[in-house]
Design an enzyme around this catalytic site. Structure first.
Site, PDB file in Angstrom:
ATOM      1  N   MET A 154      -5.629  -7.213   8.306  1.00  0.00           N
ATOM      2  CA  MET A 154      -4.836  -6.174   9.593  1.00  0.00           C
ATOM      3  C   MET A 154      -5.881  -5.125   9.815  1.00  0.00           C
ATOM      4  SD  MET A 154      -0.936  -6.569   8.575  1.00  0.00           S
ATOM      5  CE  MET A 154      -1.143  -6.340   7.009  1.00  0.00           C
ATOM      6  N   ARG A 177      -3.155   3.216   8.383  1.00  0.00           N
ATOM      7  CA  ARG A 177      -3.841   2.293   7.803  1.00  0.00           C
ATOM      8  C   ARG A 177      -2.497   1.006   7.685  1.00  0.00           C
ATOM      9  NH1 ARG A 177      -8.102   2.624   4.006  1.00  0.00           N
ATOM     10  NH2 ARG A 177      -9.055   4.726   3.806  1.00  0.00           N
ATOM     11  N   CYS A 201       6.410 -39.738 -11.048  1.00  0.00           N
ATOM     12  CA  CYS A 201       4.900 -40.097 -11.199  1.00  0.00           C
ATOM     13  C   CYS A 201       4.070 -40.103  -9.763  1.00  0.00           C
ATOM     14  CB  CYS A 201       4.543 -41.551 -11.588  1.00  0.00           C
ATOM     15  SG  CYS A 201       5.615 -42.881 -10.883  1.00  0.00           S
ATOM     16  N   GLY A 203      -8.328  -7.012   4.560  1.00  0.00           N
ATOM     17  CA  GLY A 203      -8.973  -6.874   5.662  1.00  0.00           C
ATOM     18  C   GLY A 203      -8.301  -7.976   6.785  1.00  0.00           C
ATOM     19  N   SER A 223      11.532 -43.713 -13.490  1.00  0.00           N
ATOM     20  CA  SER A 223      10.670 -42.880 -12.953  1.00  0.00           C
ATOM     21  C   SER A 223      10.609 -42.827 -11.565  1.00  0.00           C
ATOM     22  CB  SER A 223       9.230 -43.609 -13.486  1.00  0.00           C
ATOM     23  OG  SER A 223       8.057 -42.468 -12.963  1.00  0.00           O
ATOM     24  N   ARG A 247      -3.697  -1.720  -5.400  1.00  0.00           N
ATOM     25  CA  ARG A 247      -3.119  -2.964  -5.486  1.00  0.00           C
ATOM     26  C   ARG A 247      -3.409  -3.784  -6.515  1.00  0.00           C
ATOM     27  NH1 ARG A 247      -5.868  -4.523  -0.014  1.00  0.00           N
ATOM     28  NH2 ARG A 247      -8.167  -4.572  -0.992  1.00  0.00           N
ATOM     29  N   HIS A 258     -16.356  -7.678   2.615  1.00  0.00           N
ATOM     30  CA  HIS A 258     -15.212  -8.720   2.812  1.00  0.00           C
ATOM     31  C   HIS A 258     -15.448 -10.015   2.527  1.00  0.00           C
ATOM     32  CE1 HIS A 258     -13.557 -11.381   5.959  1.00  0.00           C
ATOM     33  NE2 HIS A 258     -12.684 -10.667   6.001  1.00  0.00           N
ATOM     34  N   LYS A 308       0.765  -1.097   0.103  1.00  0.00           N
ATOM     35  CA  LYS A 308      -0.032   0.007   0.118  1.00  0.00           C
ATOM     36  C   LYS A 308       0.845   1.327  -0.144  1.00  0.00           C
ATOM     37  CE  LYS A 308      -3.642  -0.476   2.229  1.00  0.00           C
ATOM     38  NZ  LYS A 308      -4.772  -0.679   3.611  1.00  0.00           N
ATOM     39  N   TYR A 323       9.866 -35.545 -17.955  1.00  0.00           N
ATOM     40  CA  TYR A 323       8.325 -35.409 -17.895  1.00  0.00           C
ATOM     41  C   TYR A 323       7.842 -35.568 -16.084  1.00  0.00           C
ATOM     42  CZ  TYR A 323       7.804 -40.284 -17.212  1.00  0.00           C
ATOM     43  OH  TYR A 323       7.960 -41.755 -16.569  1.00  0.00           O
TER      44      TYR A 323
END
Length: 930
Positions: free
Chosen positions: A102, A91, A879, A100, A811, A337, A453, A22, A899
């Site tokens: 803090m 703020r 895998c 929301g 693998s 933001r 919110h 901010k 892969y």
């Protein structure tokens, strides 16, 4: 000497770690010429020092006082002046957006003297008393720890007494009385007078905002979204000149997104309220109006807002979530933001912004968090459900969810931990409800808009939310809610549809989402950028077809044991296990072979030339039998049933003696039943069933192992019972040869599990070669099938060079390799101590979800290196479940895997993660092993 305070004009807009997101954005907006109220930022370094020593660091307040003097000069107002008062907001703002989580305090600097000055200056008593009561409530709650409920109750009592429907209906005298009531609440709760010295107010407010960094909701949020100190450490404090949206009907406050955060549509999205302050919009105290209505209500200011929107997106090259206030017809930008959007909107905006030339394709790919794509699999209500909605609110976050109603966050958390599916239902949500969001399937609120919110947090989490559903009347104390004539109590099941805003009674069926054009485009760009390929784990032809729909370029793991679990095949598998002679076992295997062969052919057809890696039987064979306790129960039950049947033979005669009339009425039925039971017994069916289960029980005891996962399984089972692997290999070769003769392209691989030594591979390879020759001679086709091994045993990793002399590919089975490396049983670890290890920071992540690069990853890296020293063209994949986790995918790319393979729904995630791994490969270093 450390500098702790930076005016907006001189702050570094790129240094979010120091100034918070901010503060950095306020500095940047100021420096590019936007109309930002003057102010300054106190750094995160000051916050960390305060949290460490519980006192503001030396020099901070001297810098703050100097900055306030500069602010007085810039505004022409005096902090504490009784004639021309300067009021400020205080703020929070960390490097990572935590909406929301803090605290913020508005109208700081008010006291009885400055309040009189404000009223005299504005000639607006109602505005002055409204600002005063808001300040007392916020300051009392945040800086002094007074429970918010006490203020809410006082407000509700007053509105009920005077018949006011909304806060704006209260008159100046009524607000003056309310503010005095609030002062009394503070003084009664704290035992001290309300602070009136503006500089004391400011110092206490700064400390309170710093403390909010360690508040429960902020800590829970960081834990849920895995925000580490390297990403955001402490909150900055932004002290900004107050501008007021509640000075009359020519004033307003609002929240906007430069594009729609729910759909990605290239239109401004947001809401505003006239004659209101910022918390009225986000808290859902009043239901706001869409920004589109401003074009009729305030046409000049709507045009200015469109210009602000265009400047923000052009500068930041990102969808912006911004707050604005209009004071007496003048527009101010209060903050901006990067906008938090659901996955669909992120994908749509990425593709559209790249197509518009705002960003490059590479930026579009890097802009989307791969994990967000899981949201695109959110269910929607099944077509044809024909359910009638109880009520309709605002569609605040898409997706459908069903669950049991709860009315507070604590109950949601408690019941969610028990595995219940929950819908959190509230009048409006507050930041302290965050733990309830984590537990809930969806959120329903009676008040609030699309930027409330509840809406913002639910969208960020990818959870369905319906907000502003005014038809619902909630009685939290009675734990019930009413919609018209319908009433539901806590525990009742409802369904919400966050895409339409509708609320339904009961559970409504849902269907999975389908790919949309922009997602397809983004993933095609990802495939072009990536070098790491993405396969899927699939065990049936249907699984294979589904994997291809998700974009898999092969099957990295086909688990043959899953084919055995089919209800039509399991009895044959059990016959094979229970066989007393080799001939009986071979007979069962001969009957299983056609099943395996047809499954393989179906998979080859579905993949149509893409690679298919088939793992030979891995689990211990006792897993195909019931447990000992289940068999003992069934044997006892059958014996009891046998005795009961014998007793039934005597039932007709007994009934004749006790009640002849009743016997006469049912004689035909009783005789028929008795005849069937006699026949059943004469055929010895009970004896056969009991004998079969007793044989199973003996085999279960014979196969019992102290630690079966380290026992007779995988290649060890295949070598001691070679007929099993022979059948599977033969079935695959026959399927491959048959498919080739039918014109199907086959790209098959056979993989041996649980290997720890080259000699094991040598012996299985002998079976492989023998069967290949046999099938080629029999069918006239010699399919090309690669031979490889899973690497899931630590010894296999350190002997990779030896194994590579036989195996054409590796693998990594990271599920078992992780268990072996940590000496953890996954089930026991996750149920007993792993959560504690993570909360205590003994381990940062669950290693069964996120690849442990320092341990398991090091073994993998060594195995790849040593294997390719022997066989340079060695293909290597993974895998395990971690194969679809973005951080794990990045590591697999870094060590040169060919892969990754994961479950089909995670394939899109892995495809995008693979592209990002390539685009960011220069950022990755070997320090991950440190």
């Amino acid at each position: 000497m450390t500098t702790y305070v930076y005016p907006f004009e001189s702050g570094d807009g790129k240094n979010k770690m120091l100034l918070g997101g901010k503060g950095a954005n306020l500095a940047e907006m100021t420096q590019i010429g936007l109309n930002v109220p003057p102010g300054f930022t106190i750094t995160t370094e000051a916050c960390l020092a305060y949290l460490e020593h519980d006192v503001l660091p030396d020099g901070v307040m001297d810098e703050v006082r100097a900055a306030m003097r500069e602010l007085e000069q810039k505004t022409g107002k005096g902090f504490g002046s009784a004639t021309n008062p300067l009021l400020v907001s205080v703020r929070s703002g960390s490097a990572m957006s935590m909406p929301g989580m803090m605290d913020t305090i508005l109208n700081l600097g008010l006291n009885p003297a400055t309040l009189d000055g404000l009223i005299h200056q504005t000639d607006n008593p109602r505005f002055g008393y409204d600002a005063w009561r808001r300040f007392v409530q916020l300051y009392g709650k945040i800086a002094l720890g007074v429970p918010d409920e006490l203020f809410d109750e006082a407000m509700s009592t007053l509105k009920a007494k005077v018949g006011a429907a909304q806060d704006v209906d209260l008159t100046a005298p009524q607000l003056k009385d309310l503010a005095q009531t609030y002062i009394g609440i503070v003084e009664q709760h704290t035992g001290h007078p309300f602070p009136t010295d503006p500089m004391q107010q400011l110092e206490m407010a700064i400390a309170a905002v710093f403390r909010s960094w360690m508040g429960k909701r902020a800590v829970d949020y960081r834990r849920q979204f895995k925000i580490t100190p390297e990403m955001a450490n402490g909150t900055a404090v932004n002290v900004c000149t107050m501008v007021f949206g509640n000075m009359g009907n020519d004033s307003a406050t609002g929240v906007g997104f430069t594009r729609n955060p729910a759909t990605g549509e290239n239109l401004i999205f947001g809401e505003y309220l006239t004659n209101a302050q910022g918390e009225d919009v986000v808290a859902g105290i009043r239901t706001p109006k869409p920004i589109a209505e401003m074009q009729q209500e305030m046409p000049r200011l709507h045009a200015e807002l469109m210009e602000l929107r265009n400047k923000l997106e052009a500068h930041y090259k990102e969808v912006q979530d911004f707050e604005f206030t209009i004071e007496k017809g003048r527009l101010y930008a209060l903050q901006t933001r990067n906008g938090k959007m659901n996955a669909r909107a992120m994908v749509v905006t990425s593709v559209e912004m790249a197509s518009e030339g705002v960003i490059t394709r590479e930026q579009a790919l890097l802009r989307v968090n791969p994990a967000l794509l899981e949201q695109l699999m959110v269910p929607t209500l099944a077509p044809g459900a024909n359910a009638v909605a109880l009520a309709t609110g605002l569609p605040a976050s898409p997706g459908a969810a069903s669950g049991r109603v709860v009315f507070d966050a604590d109950t949601a958390e408690a019941r969610g931990k028990l595995g219940e599916k929950i819908i959190l239902v509230r009048e409006e949500t507050k930041p302290e409800d965050i733990h309830g969001f984590f537990a809930a399937q969806g959120i329903l609120t009676a008040r609030g808009g699309k930027t409330s919110h509840a809406a913002v947090v639910a969208r960020g989490m990818g959870k369905p939310c319906v907000s502003g559903c005014a038809a619902i009347q909630i009685d939290v104390h009675a734990r019930k809610a009413r919609v018209g004539d319908a009433e539901f109590v806590e525990g009742d099941v409802i369904t919400i549809d966050g895409s339409t805003g509708k609320v339904y009674a009961g559970r409504i069926p849902t269907v999975e989402a389908e790919f949309f054009d922009e997602l397809q485009t983004l993933l095609e760009w990802a495939d072009e950028a990536a070098t790491l390929k993405v396969r899927a784990n699939a065990d049936t032809p249907n699984d294979a077809a589904r994997a291809r729909r998700f974009g898999a370029v092969g099957i990295g793991l086909c688990r043959t044991e899953r084919m055995f679990n089919d209800p039509g095949r399991l009895p044959v598998v059990q016959e094979m296990i229970l066989a007393d002679t080799p001939e009986e076992r071979q007979d069962a295997l001969d009957r299983l072979l056609p099943f395996q062969r047809e499954d393989f052919k179906g998979i080859f057809r579905a993949m149509d030339g893409l690679p298919v890696t088939v793992r030979l039987l891995d689990p211990p064979i006792h897993e195909f039998l019931p447990t000992a306790s289940q068999l003992e129960f069934e044997i006892d039950h059958l014996r009891n049933l046998k005795r009961a049947v014998r007793g039934m033979n005597e039932l007709p005669e007994t009934l004749r003696m006790l009640d002849p009339e009743l016997h006469h009425a049912y004689v035909d039925s009783l005789d028929h039943l008795n005849a069937n039971l006699v026949q059943y017994e004469q055929q010895h069916r009970f004896d056969a069933l009991i004998a079969r289960r007793e044989a199973m029980l003996r085999k279960v005891h014979a196969l019992h192992e102290v630690n079966p996962m380290l026992g007779h399984r995988g290649v060890r089972l295949g070598l001691t019972n070679p007929e099993i692997y022979t059948m599977q290999i033969r079935a695959l070769f026959e399927a491959a040869a048959g498919s080739l003769r039918e014109g199907v392209t086959v790209n098959a691989e056979i993989m041996v599990p649980q290997v720890c030594t080259k000699e094991e591979l040598v012996r299985v390879k002998a079976i492989f070669d023998t069967e290949l020759d046999r099938v080629a001679a029999l069918l006239g086709e010699r399919p090309h099938v690669r031979f490889g091994t899973m690497i899931e045993v630590v010894r296999a990793c350190v002997r990779a060079g030896s194994l590579a002399r036989i195996a054409e590919f590796f693998s990594f089975g990271t599920n078992d390799l992780t268990q072996a490396t940590f000496s953890f049983s996954r089930e026991d670890a996750e149920n007993k101590f792993l959560p504690f290890y993570q909360e205590s920071k003994i381990l940062r992540e669950n290693p069964f979800e996120v690849l442990d690069v320092k341990g398991v990853g090091r073994l993998m890296q060594m195995a790849v290196q040593w294997g390719r020293e022997v066989r340079p063209d060695l293909k290597v994949g993974i895998c395990g479940e971690q194969g679809g986790q973005p951080d794990s995918v990045r590591f697999c790319h870094a060590i040169g895997l060919s892969y990754v393979s994961c479950s089909a729904p995670r394939v899109p995630i892995a495809r995008l993660a693979a592209a990002q791994a390539k685009l960011r490969e220069k950022e990755y270093s070997t320090s991950v092993f440190d």
